[in-house]
Design a protein around this motif. Structure first.
Motif, short mmCIF file in Angstrom:
data_model
loop_
_atom_site.label_atom_id
_atom_site.label_comp_id
_atom_site.label_asym_id
_atom_site.label_seq_id
_atom_site.Cartn_x
_atom_site.Cartn_y
_atom_site.Cartn_z
N GLY A 89 -45.33 -30.83 -29.96
CA GLY A 89 -46.27 -30.77 -28.85
C GLY A 89 -45.58 -30.60 -27.51
O GLY A 89 -46.04 -29.84 -26.65
N THR A 90 -44.45 -31.30 -27.32
CA THR A 90 -43.70 -31.17 -26.08
C THR A 90 -43.11 -29.77 -25.94
O THR A 90 -43.16 -29.15 -24.87
N LEU A 91 -42.54 -29.26 -27.04
CA LEU A 91 -42.00 -27.90 -27.01
C LEU A 91 -43.10 -26.88 -26.72
O LEU A 91 -42.89 -25.92 -25.96
N ALA A 92 -44.28 -27.09 -27.30
CA ALA A 92 -45.40 -26.18 -27.05
C ALA A 92 -45.82 -26.23 -25.59
O ALA A 92 -46.13 -25.19 -24.98
N ALA A 93 -45.84 -27.42 -25.00
CA ALA A 93 -46.21 -27.54 -23.59
C ALA A 93 -45.21 -26.81 -22.69
O ALA A 93 -45.60 -26.14 -21.72
N PHE A 94 -43.92 -26.92 -23.02
CA PHE A 94 -42.91 -26.19 -22.25
C PHE A 94 -43.10 -24.68 -22.41
O PHE A 94 -42.93 -23.93 -21.44
N VAL A 115 -50.57 -34.43 -27.47
CA VAL A 115 -49.28 -34.31 -26.80
C VAL A 115 -49.28 -33.08 -25.89
O VAL A 115 -48.80 -33.14 -24.75
N VAL A 116 -49.78 -31.97 -26.39
CA VAL A 116 -49.81 -30.74 -25.60
C VAL A 116 -50.62 -30.93 -24.32
O VAL A 116 -50.17 -30.55 -23.23
N LEU A 117 -51.78 -31.53 -24.43
CA LEU A 117 -52.64 -31.70 -23.26
C LEU A 117 -52.01 -32.64 -22.23
O LEU A 117 -52.02 -32.36 -21.02
N VAL A 118 -51.47 -33.76 -22.70
CA VAL A 118 -50.91 -34.74 -21.76
C VAL A 118 -49.65 -34.20 -21.09
O VAL A 118 -49.49 -34.29 -19.86
N VAL A 119 -48.75 -33.62 -21.87
CA VAL A 119 -47.50 -33.11 -21.29
C VAL A 119 -47.77 -31.89 -20.41
O VAL A 119 -47.13 -31.72 -19.36
N SER A 120 -48.71 -31.03 -20.80
CA SER A 120 -49.06 -29.88 -19.97
C SER A 120 -49.60 -30.33 -18.61
O SER A 120 -49.29 -29.73 -17.57
N ALA A 121 -50.43 -31.37 -18.62
CA ALA A 121 -50.96 -31.89 -17.36
C ALA A 121 -49.83 -32.42 -16.48
O ALA A 121 -49.83 -32.24 -15.25
#
Length: 263
Positions: A84-89, A149-155
């Motif tokens: 999820g973190t890698l996807a957000a990056f 994870v994607v939503l929180v880290v993207s924000a």
């Protein structure tokens, strides 16, 4: 205009209270029943006792199911946090239009009914012989946790100042050092928050497990679901209460981490 606005605010507040009460009242009923001293469901309880809590902690089958839940949730949260973190990056680097499409794909598990997702996963995992295995449970539970994870880290990345990375690069730091010494520490609260949500999502999941868990990886929610069909004793409410307490504790922890991020 002011009176109309005040009336709208009061109506919205009243509606919110009604919805909140609708959600909270069942919990307020279940928790007291778990302390019932009698042998059957009854509200209000006949008397108050820790009899059924003692029965839970002394039952090996329930404890094994609890251990399985923690083992699967920990693995799923770890995978969901990494991917999820890698996807957000990655979403941060692509064109906004492409990023919107990719974001919709990443959060699809939140939109698609869990039954549909579980049925599709059953056929996919069965082709690889992962039905009824720890790897299969962790993989599918991670899929359910990745959107959080994607939503929180993207924000968090939207509020991240890229000039901090550029300053580190100008100072002579390489990409890995910038990532580990600047980017990750700043985003750590958001990453931890996403991991907590992924963990609790996995811990409470029952539908997916019914499809792919098999007899060897039945988690606490699955055993609770099956137990309701076989026995109706306050022991069931003990398990439900413990899951409620644990979920609330994780949410409070996530809120605390989020507040740390704002300080």
């Amino acid at each position: 205009m002011s009176r109309g606005w005040n009336f709208g605010q009061r109506a919205l507040s009243t509606f919110s209270i009604i919805v909140l009460a609708f959600l909270i009242v069942p919990i307020l009923v279940i928790v007291p029943i778990s302390f019932n001293s009698g042998a059957y469901f009854r509200f209000p309880p006949e008397g108050y006792s820790l009899r059924w809590y003692s029965a839970f902690w002394s039952d090996p089958e329930w404890l094994v199911a609890l251990g399985r839940s923690f083992a699967i949730s920990a693995g799923a949260a770890a995978l969901a946090t990494i991917f999820g973190t890698l996807a957000a990056f990655a979403l941060r680097r692509v064109h906004p239009a492409t990023g919107g499409v990719l974001l919709a794909i990443f959060i699809a598990p939140l939109i698609v009914p869990v039954v549909v997702l579980a049925a599709g996963a059953y056929f996919m995992l069965s082709a690889f012989g992962l039905i009824g295995t720890y790897a299969g449970m962790v993989a599918l539970h991670a899929v359910l946790g990745i959107p959080f994870v994607v939503l929180v880290v993207s924000a968090a990345l939207k509020r991240f100042d890229p000039s901090l990375e550029r300053a580190a690069q100008i100072s002579g730091s390489g990409p890995v050092r910038v990532l580990t010494r600047v980017t990750i520490p700043i985003l750590a609260p958001a990453i931890v928050t996403g991991a907590l949500f992924a963990f609790v999502t996995s811990f409470d999941e029952v539908v997916v497990g019914l499809f792919i868990a098999g007899p060897h990886w039945r988690t606490l929610p699955i055993k609770l679901f099956l137990g309701i069909q076989l026995e109706v004793t306050p022991l069931i409410t003990v398990v439900a209460s413990l899951m409620i307490f644990f979920t609330v504790a994780v949410i409070i922890g996530a809120a605390g981490v989020s507040r740390m991020r704002k300080v």
